[in-house]
Scaffold this active site. Sequence first.
Site, short mmCIF file in Angstrom:
data_model
loop_
_atom_site.label_atom_id
_atom_site.label_comp_id
_atom_site.label_asym_id
_atom_site.label_seq_id
_atom_site.Cartn_x
_atom_site.Cartn_y
_atom_site.Cartn_z
N ILE A 171 17.52 -72.29 -77.67
CA ILE A 171 17.82 -71.90 -79.05
C ILE A 171 16.59 -71.27 -79.69
O ILE A 171 16.68 -70.25 -80.38
CB ILE A 171 18.32 -73.11 -79.85
CG1 ILE A 171 19.72 -73.50 -79.37
CG2 ILE A 171 18.35 -72.81 -81.35
CD1 ILE A 171 20.29 -74.74 -80.03
N ARG A 231 17.83 -81.53 -86.08
CA ARG A 231 18.55 -82.73 -86.51
C ARG A 231 17.88 -83.23 -87.77
O ARG A 231 16.66 -83.12 -87.93
CB ARG A 231 18.54 -83.82 -85.43
CG ARG A 231 19.42 -83.52 -84.22
CD ARG A 231 20.90 -83.59 -84.58
NE ARG A 231 21.77 -83.45 -83.42
CZ ARG A 231 22.26 -82.30 -82.99
NH1 ARG A 231 21.94 -81.17 -83.61
NH2 ARG A 231 23.07 -82.26 -81.93
N GLU A 284 23.14 -87.73 -93.32
CA GLU A 284 24.13 -86.68 -93.11
C GLU A 284 25.49 -87.31 -92.82
O GLU A 284 25.56 -88.22 -91.98
CB GLU A 284 23.71 -85.79 -91.92
CG GLU A 284 24.58 -84.58 -91.73
CD GLU A 284 24.12 -83.69 -90.58
OE1 GLU A 284 24.93 -83.44 -89.67
OE2 GLU A 284 22.95 -83.26 -90.59
N HIS A 302 25.53 -78.42 -91.82
CA HIS A 302 25.49 -78.54 -90.35
C HIS A 302 26.52 -77.61 -89.70
O HIS A 302 27.42 -78.05 -88.99
CB HIS A 302 25.73 -79.98 -89.91
CG HIS A 302 25.22 -80.26 -88.53
ND1 HIS A 302 24.91 -81.52 -88.07
CD2 HIS A 302 24.97 -79.42 -87.48
CE1 HIS A 302 24.51 -81.46 -86.82
NE2 HIS A 302 24.54 -80.19 -86.42
#
Length: 320
Positions: free
Chosen positions: A157, A237, A265, A284
């Site tokens: 990523i 995260r 979250e 998210h």
Amino acid sequence: MTVHETPVDVWLPIPADEIDGLPEPGVSGLNYLFWDGGPDLPGDPANCAFYVVPYMKGEKIAVRPLSGMSRVRVVQTLSAGIDHVTPGIGSLPSGVRLCNAKGVHEASTAELTLALILASLRGIPGFVRGQDAEEWRSGFYPALADKTVLIVGYGSIGAAIEDRLTPFECARVVRVARSPRMGEHGPVHALDDLPELLPQADVVVLSTPLTPQTRHLADAAFLGRMKDGALLVNVARGPVVDTEALLKEVEAGRITAALDVTDPEPLPAGHPLWHAPGVLVTPHVGGSTSAFMPRAKRLLAAQLTRFAAGEEPVNVVLTT
């Protein structure tokens, strides 16, 4: 790895008839069962040989059947991270392959990362509020051009993010991973180098997995090393960032932040992050795009084809 001679169960969070290229159940010995995290399990966990974890359903659901999966050989996530599964790994038999979804989320997450950087630097949230209030908020705003971007977590990523930064004429892209190495685009620094690198960056992107080493990586000391006016972008995260430490920095107006993930979250109503100055929050959605489902289905078809043939799966990140 060999497939059982007698039929074995495969738990899928996507109906099998919606996935092209799966091995034929009558020929392969694979029996496909659909489970997307609902209250009723689709079968006996002890008969499951290949478990695909329901996507974005949280740790509680992900680990719920693991303790009963005495014959499972592969646990496949549909996310890049595996932190929602690792708490249940201790109950699995030895030799189980835990695989992530490398190749599924890179493009979408990198797209959102660029969107968050550009929106934050160019003041897009303020323009939207200005449009709602019918206010013409002109002026000079930061550009991405000529900025130094630090990518913390330079895996697939992170590399995809750098690929998309290339046309924006950044002054420099600095790469950081767990261990130093020479990457395709240049040197990759170790996490230990962060104290020296952070003061040089205008934009700091977090794209690292959540591990014991990276939990609260962006703590008060980390954030304090960032230069005045720098932007922190978290697409990793939520717990990679110490929320209380971040709030102190943004409320002081010293840095800004763009967060696709938060801790806690989902971010509850009334949480100070919602209205903290200079903070842009998205819910998210880094991987939740139109690109997800076709790529996820291709990954599952390829993995199960290998499994049916007795071959090793790809994207193995841990073996119990």
